[in-house]
Scaffold this motif. Structure first.
Motif, PDB file in Angstrom:
ATOM      1  N   ILE A   1       0.837  -1.204   0.000  1.00 34.22           N
ATOM      2  CA  ILE A   1       0.000   0.000   0.000  1.00 34.22           C
ATOM      3  C   ILE A   1       0.873   1.256   0.000  1.00 34.22           C
ATOM      4  O   ILE A   1       0.653   2.195  -0.786  1.00 34.22           O
ATOM      5  CB  ILE A   1      -0.946  -0.005   1.222  1.00 34.22           C
ATOM      6  N   ILE A   2       1.882   1.273   0.873  1.00 34.27           N
ATOM      7  CA  ILE A   2       2.753   2.447   0.961  1.00 34.27           C
ATOM      8  C   ILE A   2       3.510   2.673  -0.348  1.00 34.27           C
ATOM      9  O   ILE A   2       3.501   3.770  -0.921  1.00 34.27           O
ATOM     10  CB  ILE A   2       3.755   2.282   2.124  1.00 34.27           C
ATOM     11  N   THR A   3       4.148   1.610  -0.839  1.00 34.14           N
ATOM     12  CA  THR A   3       5.004   1.740  -2.024  1.00 34.14           C
ATOM     13  C   THR A   3       4.198   2.030  -3.282  1.00 34.14           C
ATOM     14  O   THR A   3       4.539   2.942  -4.053  1.00 34.14           O
ATOM     15  CB  THR A   3       5.832   0.460  -2.224  1.00 34.14           C
ATOM     16  N   LEU A   4       3.134   1.271  -3.499  1.00 38.62           N
ATOM     17  CA  LEU A   4       2.349   1.444  -4.725  1.00 38.62           C
ATOM     18  C   LEU A   4       1.637   2.791  -4.757  1.00 38.62           C
ATOM     19  O   LEU A   4       1.489   3.399  -5.819  1.00 38.62           O
ATOM     20  CB  LEU A   4       1.334   0.306  -4.867  1.00 38.62           C
ATOM     21  N   PHE A   5       1.198   3.269  -3.599  1.00 40.89           N
ATOM     22  CA  PHE A   5       0.533   4.576  -3.573  1.00 40.89           C
ATOM     23  C   PHE A   5       1.496   5.678  -4.018  1.00 40.89           C
ATOM     24  O   PHE A   5       1.151   6.544  -4.832  1.00 40.89           O
ATOM     25  CB  PHE A   5      -0.008   4.873  -2.174  1.00 40.89           C
ATOM     26  N   ILE A   6       2.696   5.645  -3.468  1.00 41.79           N
ATOM     27  CA  ILE A   6       3.694   6.672  -3.821  1.00 41.79           C
ATOM     28  C   ILE A   6       4.081   6.581  -5.296  1.00 41.79           C
ATOM     29  O   ILE A   6       4.179   7.589  -6.002  1.00 41.79           O
ATOM     30  CB  ILE A   6       4.935   6.543  -2.926  1.00 41.79           C
ATOM     31  N   ILE A   7       4.276   5.339  -5.789  1.00 43.38           N
ATOM     32  CA  ILE A   7       4.707   5.152  -7.176  1.00 43.38           C
ATOM     33  C   ILE A   7       3.603   5.504  -8.159  1.00 43.38           C
ATOM     34  O   ILE A   7       3.821   6.265  -9.124  1.00 43.38           O
ATOM     35  CB  ILE A   7       5.181   3.698  -7.399  1.00 43.38           C
ATOM     36  N   THR A   8       2.400   4.974  -7.933  1.00 44.85           N
ATOM     37  CA  THR A   8       1.321   5.158  -8.913  1.00 44.85           C
ATOM     38  C   THR A   8       0.718   6.561  -8.862  1.00 44.85           C
ATOM     39  O   THR A   8       0.389   7.142  -9.897  1.00 44.85           O
ATOM     40  CB  THR A   8       0.207   4.120  -8.729  1.00 44.85           C
ATOM     41  N   GLN A   9       0.590   7.127  -7.659  1.00 43.84           N
ATOM     42  CA  GLN A   9      -0.055   8.435  -7.542  1.00 43.84           C
ATOM     43  C   GLN A   9       0.936   9.594  -7.495  1.00 43.84           C
ATOM     44  O   GLN A   9       0.608  10.702  -7.898  1.00 43.84           O
ATOM     45  CB  GLN A   9      -0.946   8.462  -6.289  1.00 43.84           C
ATOM     46  N   GLY A  10       2.149   9.327  -6.991  1.00 44.44           N
ATOM     47  CA  GLY A  10       3.141  10.385  -6.917  1.00 44.44           C
ATOM     48  C   GLY A  10       4.038  10.455  -8.135  1.00 44.44           C
ATOM     49  O   GLY A  10       4.177  11.502  -8.767  1.00 44.44           O
ATOM     50  N   VAL A  11       4.638   9.312  -8.494  1.00 42.60           N
ATOM     51  CA  VAL A  11       5.589   9.280  -9.610  1.00 42.60           C
ATOM     52  C   VAL A  11       4.868   9.232 -10.955  1.00 42.60           C
ATOM     53  O   VAL A  11       5.105  10.066 -11.842  1.00 42.60           O
ATOM     54  CB  VAL A  11       6.543   8.073  -9.476  1.00 42.60           C
ATOM     55  N   LEU A  12       3.979   8.268 -11.112  1.00 43.06           N
ATOM     56  CA  LEU A  12       3.311   8.074 -12.409  1.00 43.06           C
ATOM     57  C   LEU A  12       2.025   8.877 -12.550  1.00 43.06           C
ATOM     58  O   LEU A  12       1.552   9.084 -13.667  1.00 43.06           O
ATOM     59  CB  LEU A  12       2.988   6.576 -12.598  1.00 43.06           C
ATOM     60  N   GLN A  13       1.455   9.299 -11.419  1.00 44.96           N
ATOM     61  CA  GLN A  13       0.176  10.020 -11.403  1.00 44.96           C
ATOM     62  C   GLN A  13      -0.870   9.270 -12.238  1.00 44.96           C
ATOM     63  O   GLN A  13      -1.496   9.819 -13.151  1.00 44.96           O
ATOM     64  CB  GLN A  13       0.371  11.455 -11.905  1.00 44.96           C
ATOM     65  N   LEU A  14      -1.035   8.010 -11.881  1.00 44.67           N
ATOM     66  CA  LEU A  14      -1.902   7.096 -12.626  1.00 44.67           C
ATOM     67  C   LEU A  14      -3.365   7.503 -12.499  1.00 44.67           C
ATOM     68  O   LEU A  14      -3.857   7.760 -11.401  1.00 44.67           O
ATOM     69  CB  LEU A  14      -1.704   5.676 -12.084  1.00 44.67           C
ATOM     70  N   SER A  15      -4.063   7.550 -13.640  1.00 46.92           N
ATOM     71  CA  SER A  15      -5.487   7.878 -13.635  1.00 46.92           C
ATOM     72  C   SER A  15      -6.204   7.038 -14.700  1.00 46.92           C
ATOM     73  O   SER A  15      -5.815   7.066 -15.870  1.00 46.92           O
ATOM     74  CB  SER A  15      -5.695   9.362 -13.923  1.00 46.92           C
ATOM     75  N   PRO A  16      -7.222   6.252 -14.279  1.00 44.62           N
ATOM     76  CA  PRO A  16      -7.673   6.046 -12.905  1.00 44.62           C
ATOM     77  C   PRO A  16      -6.652   5.225 -12.110  1.00 44.62           C
ATOM     78  O   PRO A  16      -5.785   4.586 -12.698  1.00 44.62           O
ATOM     79  CB  PRO A  16      -8.978   5.269 -13.077  1.00 44.62           C
ATOM     80  N   TRP A  17      -6.772   5.229 -10.789  1.00 45.65           N
ATOM     81  CA  TRP A  17      -5.786   4.569  -9.939  1.00 45.65           C
ATOM     82  C   TRP A  17      -5.720   3.072 -10.190  1.00 45.65           C
ATOM     83  O   TRP A  17      -4.698   2.441  -9.950  1.00 45.65           O
ATOM     84  CB  TRP A  17      -6.104   4.817  -8.458  1.00 45.65           C
TER      85      TRP A  17
END
Length: 240
Positions: free
Chosen positions: A107-123
């Motif tokens: 949860i910690i790692t994927l949240f930072i990577i997908t939402q912070g680094v990649l800014q994935l949309s939709p999540w």
């Protein structure tokens, strides 16, 4: 600029990849080593990858948040169970700890990577989230397996909790530290190799690989540390 496409591997060509695999099995046979586990693992690998290829095609097309969540939960449960294969301790309690450790680190790692680094949309974008989650789960699984095996071995040798925890954590991080040292010099890891083969600029591929290496290192460390904290004995004598 020449556009490069990924070559389609035909089944007869794919079969050639098993020639060096057969060489390893022949060595095991010649040295009178057990081959059953190796053959079982190879058979499972074939079946699992063929099935997951079919299943992922369906998930990618549907791009459903619920399907992605269900698949992620299944991956966590399986990785938690596999992580305990080499650990000599009661499996039920260990399984709960492994699930908690892998879930927290993921949860910690994927949240930072997908939402912070990649800014994935939709999540829940399946084509991005699932491969990244697979890397995180595998890293956490291997780290817990190494730390758990070493930790309980140290306890069996009458080592106190703090020392056993530190030794186990260090042991679990050896493969990840070695990977950081070797990447780019000794090896080109999977994501970077795949992107280069598909025609992506090596500079862009390198950025993605840096992201992946940080993600794998962090997930391994967090999951191992949390698993060892959960394994802390209740006896005051063991905490000295």
């Amino acid at each position: 600029m020449i556009e490069k496409t990924v070559n389609i591997i035909e089944l007869p060509q794919l079969a050639l990849a098993f020639i060096p695999v057969l060489a390893v099995i022949f060595i095991q046979f010649s040295w009178s080593l057990p081959q059953k586990r190796t053959l079982h693992a190879l058979a499972r690998m074939l079946v699992q990858l063929l099935l997951v290829g079919f299943f992922l095609s369906y998930i990618f097309e549907s791009n459903s948040a619920w399907l992605v969540l269900v698949l992620l939960i299944i991956m966590v449960l399986f990785s938690s169970w596999i992580a305990l294969n080499n650990i000599e301790a009661p499996k039920r309690q260990l399984f709960q700890r492994a699930v908690l450790a892998i879930s927290l680190s993921s949860i910690i790692t994927l949240f930072i990577i997908t939402q912070g680094v990649l800014q994935l949309s939709p999540w829940y974008h399946a084509q991005t989230l699932i491969p990244l989650a697979g890397m995180v789960f595998a890293s956490s699984m291997n780290s817990i397996s190494l730390s758990g095996e070493r930790y309980y071995s140290e306890l069996a040798n009458k080592v106190n909790y703090k020392q056993a925890r530190n030794i186990a954590f260090q042991a679990s991080m050896i493969p990840n530290v070695n990977a950081l040292l070797a990447v780019g010099i000794v090896s080109l890891p999977g994501m970077m190799t795949g992107q280069i083969l598909s025609g992506v600029s090596p500079f862009i591929a390198a950025r993605y690989q840096i992201m992946v290496m940080c993600m794998i290192f962090a997930s391994a460390g967090i999951s191992s540390a949390y698993f060892l904290l959960l394994a802390k004995p209740n006896s005051d004598d063991d905490l000295k």
